[in-house]
Scaffold this active site. Sequence first.
Site, short mmCIF file in Angstrom:
data_model
loop_
_atom_site.label_atom_id
_atom_site.label_comp_id
_atom_site.label_asym_id
_atom_site.label_seq_id
_atom_site.Cartn_x
_atom_site.Cartn_y
_atom_site.Cartn_z
CG PHE A 1 41.38 40.17 42.12
CD1 PHE A 1 42.33 39.27 42.60
CD2 PHE A 1 40.13 40.21 42.74
CE1 PHE A 1 42.04 38.44 43.68
CE2 PHE A 1 39.83 39.37 43.80
CZ PHE A 1 40.80 38.49 44.28
CG ASP B 1 34.95 41.45 37.85
OD1 ASP B 1 34.22 42.10 38.63
OD2 ASP B 1 35.82 40.64 38.24
CE LYS C 1 35.93 43.93 46.41
NZ LYS C 1 36.45 43.11 45.32
#
Length: 396
Positions: free
Chosen positions: A137, A222, A251
Amino acid sequence: MDKQTVFAVDQENYLPVFARYSVVLSHGEGPYVFDNEGKKYIDFLGGIAVNVLGHAHPALVRAVAGQAGKIIHCSNLYYTEEQAQLAKSLAALSGLDKVFIGNSGAEANEGAIKLARKYGKTISPDKVEIIAAEHSFHGRTLATLTATGQPKYQQGYEPLPGGFKHVPFNDIAALEAAISDKTCAVMLEPIQGEGGVVVPDQDYFVKVRDLCDKYGALLILDEIQTGMGRTGKMFAYEHLGIKPDITTLAKGLAGGVPIGAFIATNKAAAAFSAGDHGSTFGGNPLACAAANAVLKAIQDEKLLANAEAVGEYLVGKLNALKEKYPELITEVRGKGLIVGAKLTRPGRDIVNECMKQGAIINCTAGDVLRFVPPLNITVAHVDEVIAILDKTLAIA
Ligand SMILES: *Cc1c(COP(=O)(O)O)cnc(C)c1O
């Protein structure tokens, strides 16, 4: 507004893209969050790995409020001390060289993809391919949902940008078969988060690094979910004995204030010059002041060690539940405070029941309960969640 009114107003006015739980959250304190009817929940989702300091952490509140009273935003046409400080910290912590700050994870990855493409072109005009993993993702923009190895995020948005390939995660032979001189980058999560907390073999990334070096491809890691201390190190790649050419954060970076960043080596970063990338909001002093406060708190409160220790405790407790409910839990996996419990069936009803009982967790990839709590939780908080989960599994 009461709860029913909020539901109704949302349904009438908000794009129905989220399958929301029937709760209206209003405020929080530490690892607890309260709904607008005063019900208290222990929050082991943390806004999906975002609220690394929990809710309303005094140092973060002070930083945001203080900065808001000074200057919230100014254009990237000007310098700010907050942004310079954050870039310095991120470069030092990552072991990489140059930082760019945007507003979200997808944007950070989008920037990393753009930089990799430009870098590839400095070597050869056809060095443009990016290899990513199945079940990965990377975000919801067109390029990042194309990098994302899950067709459900792509369907309906065709034509997708070209030049992306996918290989099974943790399968070095598959990567070796796909990589070539046309590969400008290999883009991977150190641990697949949305994909179900999938931890690769210990030597996988060493071999990935070797293949990237052999073909002159950049390695993009990532770390949007795994970074900021979540695994017990600031970056998950510190466990792997390798360094990427580009890494991305978002995040947890500013503890909930929208932000994203990519960090590159000088070698990769040299492909960008003035005008090649940009952002209006990205790296504004409010977001950077928040991120600086989060980094300071992670250090002052020794949250890396805490994430490691409490994470191990959580895994131990989940393994005990696995022994108790072998017909429901088949595997517990993760590192630090990114932990998954693989179920034998879809987990949504278990998440719903936990919520009724006062614990917020989540289910990803359909059947993996995911725990990504604040990094400053204690073992007592783990016990609280485990007790609720135990009760829930007993009646599941
Ligand atoms: C959440 C996430 C993203 C996307 O971040 P957004 O801020 O939602 O755009 C990208 N990569 C990983 C690994 C993520 O967990």
